[in-house]
Design a protein around this motif. Structure first.
Motif, PDB file in Angstrom:
ATOM      1  N   GLU B 135       0.866  -1.176   0.000  1.00 35.11           N
ATOM      2  CA  GLU B 135       0.000   0.000   0.000  1.00 35.11           C
ATOM      3  C   GLU B 135       0.902   1.225   0.000  1.00 35.11           C
ATOM      4  OE1 GLU B 135      -2.005   0.354   3.689  1.00 35.11           O
ATOM      5  OE2 GLU B 135      -3.411   1.882   2.987  1.00 35.11           O
ATOM      6  N   ARG B 136       0.488   2.245  -0.729  1.00 37.84           N
ATOM      7  CA  ARG B 136       1.242   3.494  -0.661  1.00 37.84           C
ATOM      8  C   ARG B 136       0.758   4.273   0.545  1.00 37.84           C
ATOM      9  NH1 ARG B 136       2.584   8.093  -5.231  1.00 37.84           N
ATOM     10  NH2 ARG B 136       3.562   9.519  -3.763  1.00 37.84           N
ATOM     11  N   VAL B 137       1.719   4.708   1.352  1.00 40.35           N
ATOM     12  CA  VAL B 137       1.368   5.430   2.588  1.00 40.35           C
ATOM     13  C   VAL B 137       2.242   6.671   2.706  1.00 40.35           C
ATOM     14  CG1 VAL B 137       0.529   3.479   3.920  1.00 40.35           C
ATOM     15  CG2 VAL B 137       2.957   3.916   3.790  1.00 40.35           C
ATOM     16  N   GLY B 138       1.906   7.511   3.672  1.00 35.21           N
ATOM     17  CA  GLY B 138       2.703   8.721   3.884  1.00 35.21           C
ATOM     18  C   GLY B 138       3.908   8.446   4.763  1.00 35.21           C
ATOM     19  N   TYR B 139       3.834   7.361   5.542  1.00 30.74           N
ATOM     20  CA  TYR B 139       4.959   6.988   6.399  1.00 30.74           C
ATOM     21  C   TYR B 139       4.738   5.552   6.829  1.00 30.74           C
ATOM     22  CZ  TYR B 139       1.499   7.710  10.012  1.00 30.74           C
ATOM     23  OH  TYR B 139       0.349   7.644  10.757  1.00 30.74           O
ATOM     24  N   GLY B 140       5.814   4.886   7.246  1.00 30.87           N
ATOM     25  CA  GLY B 140       5.654   3.496   7.672  1.00 30.87           C
ATOM     26  C   GLY B 140       6.834   3.057   8.499  1.00 30.87           C
ATOM     27  N   ALA B 141       6.626   1.950   9.220  1.00 28.62           N
ATOM     28  CA  ALA B 141       7.707   1.353   9.982  1.00 28.62           C
ATOM     29  C   ALA B 141       7.518  -0.154   9.962  1.00 28.62           C
ATOM     30  CB  ALA B 141       7.713   1.868  11.422  1.00 28.62           C
ATOM     31  N   GLN B 142       8.625  -0.874   9.945  1.00 32.24           N
ATOM     32  CA  GLN B 142       8.575  -2.335   9.955  1.00 32.24           C
ATOM     33  C   GLN B 142       9.635  -2.838  10.904  1.00 32.24           C
ATOM     34  OE1 GLN B 142       6.557  -4.360   8.485  1.00 32.24           O
ATOM     35  NE2 GLN B 142       5.912  -3.561   6.497  1.00 32.24           N
TER      36      GLN B 142
END
Lengths: 264, 221
Positions: B135-142
């Motif tokens: 998914e395209r998001v504005g920010y992320g963390a994994q």
């Protein structure tokens, strides 16, 4: 030269021990637009004449980047050349993937030669109608190879293939001993000169030739048309300054070299 | 319960974060490689540059990550030969998704986050699961520290947060320097509580002028 009896199949020998279909394939290379290659200890330059089918169409691409350290120039059936370039690119990518290092040039040309040989020994195939000048750099230095439709390959200091290539070869035969010590720019200049020899009177402009280079610290890339034009202009200025006497002996040379047969 | 002897994966821990801005993208990952309660190395890069404007960071099994990176790099080279140009970030995002799903029944044990600039020069971040759902998001963390970091980003990056439905902005209105500072802060906090996160954080910033990289020290315990 044209023996119709033994030339139908690539798998038919002639009584003289020749495979005519293979030789006809090499004829296709001789008919293609010229390509030249020159090598020094640190750089290899490829140059080609761009033939366009008509004024309305674009030029055919005859120089292909295979990998950062290898490029090819082709003469003959450009469609075959395109397909072989795709094969060469794949081989380089696969080798890099498995061994994390660039494919040595000598290994690549052997694979290409073996691929060409297969087509000379299958009745349902035909030989590739394209000759390739393979320019590359690896641990053992700079290399220039010529791959033939017959499956043969040779390493060269300098070579020319395609139509009127004998003129370029004669030009380079006089100079090749010095090539190893040439600087990068001298090599480019001589490549453009060699191409000019094949044009035989036609005006040399940057739009009808493509020049590419690979060298130590320099990945394979095409040289900008502007730079090629600058080299041509600087040469032309020098020539206009020199006497027209320079032109006459050059023309005599070409006439006699046309008569000599090209052996493989 | 029978003893399972076919477990071929290993979790090497670590955390990755990415934030998309209007004309930049920040991707960061810590540099610790662990197994169980041991540290293998404090100096391992989980970030890989796939294309001119596209960078991938992943946590999970680093063996699979190496293989995945090599695979994508080779595919990118083929793309460049065929199209005479670099892959755009959204194109690479789709390629990554397909590559992951290709191994749906023996997955790459990697939790990926892709960051870069799209064809309009706007920052984009794509977040993935192990089998390619993205998914395209504005920010992320994994990664192991993601659970500690995401709530903080939700709070700080307000506009692209999915907590405001619909998201007001696709990208954060923060400046590049503010985003980098925020990334450094969240990593410092995650390091305090997550044993697998620490040592150093490698921060990569992509903007119109290119890609730059910086390293920041984190707690080593």
């Amino acid at each position: 030269m044209f023996r119709n009896q033994y030339d139908t199949d690539v798998t038919t020998w002639s009584p003289a021990g020749r495979l005519f279909q293979v030789e006809y394939a090499m004829e296709a290379v001789k008919q293609g637009a010229a390509a030249v290659g020159l090598r020094s200890t640190s750089h290899v330059v490829l140059a080609t004449v761009n033939k366009a089918a008509s004024d309305l169409s674009s030029h055919q691409r005859k120089v292909f980047k295979i990998d950062d350290h290898i490029g090819v120039a082709i003469a003959g059936l450009t469609a075959d050349g395109r397909v072989l370039s795709r094969y060469l690119r794949n081989e380089c990518i696969n080798h890099s993937f498995v061994y994390e290092s660039p494919l040595p040039v000598s290994r690549l040309v052997v694979r290409l030669a073996d691929k060409a040989q297969v087509c000379t020994q299958r009745s349902w195939k035909r030989p590739y109608g394209v000759g390739l000048l393979v320019a590359g750099l690896d641990e053992t230095g700079a290399h220039l190879y010529y791959n033939c439709p017959s499956g043969n390959y040779f390493e060269y200091q300098a070579f020319a293939i395609g139509s009127r290539s004998q003129a370029a070869k004669t030009y380079m035969e006089r100079r090749f001993e010095a090539f190893n010590n040439y600087s990068r720019d001298e090599l480019i200049k001589d490549a453009i000169f060699a191409i000019r020899e094949t044009l035989q009177g036609e005006k040399l402009t940057s739009s009808i030739c493509t020049v590419a280079i690979v060298g130590i610290g320099e990945p394979f890339h095409m040289i900008d048309q502007k730079i090629i034009q600058e080299v041509i202009d600087s040469v032309e200025i020098k020539e206009d300054a020199a006497a027209a006497a320079d032109q006459a002996p050059a023309q005599d040379d070409d006439k006699s070299s046309e008569a000599a047969p090209m052996d493989i | 319960m029978a003893l399972r002897r076919d477990w071929v994966y290993e979790n090497n821990g670590g955390t990755c974060v990415a934030i998309a801005g209007s004309d930049y993208c920040v991707i960061a990952a810590d540099t610790r490689l662990s197994v169980g309660y041991s540290i293998y190395t404090r100096d391992y890069s989980k970030i890989c540059k796939l294309a001119d404007k596209c960078v991938m960071a992943s946590s999970g099994f680093q063996g699979d990550l190496k293989a995945l990176q090599k695979n994508l790099a080779a595919r990118h080279l083929i793309y460049q030969h065929q199209h005479n140009k670099q892959m755009s970030c959204p194109a690479m995002a789709q390629l990554l998704s397909n590559t992951l799903y290709y191994k749906r029944f023996f997955p790459y044990y990697t939790f990926n986050i892709l960051g870069g600039l799209d064809s309009d020069g706007k920052g984009c971040v794509f977040t993935y699961d192990a089998v390619g759902s993205y998914e395209r998001v504005g920010y992320g963390a994994q990664g192991t520290g993601a659970g500690l970091i995401i709530p903080v980003l939700d709070n700080q990056l307000k506009s692209p947060s999915p907590l405001l439905l619909p998201a007001k902005d696709a990208v954060t209105p923060l400046l590049e320097s503010e985003a980098v500072d925020l990334v450094k802060d969240v990593f410092a906090s995650a390091t305090e509580r997550d044993i697998y996160t620490g040592d150093k954080v490698e921060i990569v910033v992509i903007n119109a002028s290119g890609i730059r990289q910086e390293l920041m020290e984190l707690r080593k315990d």
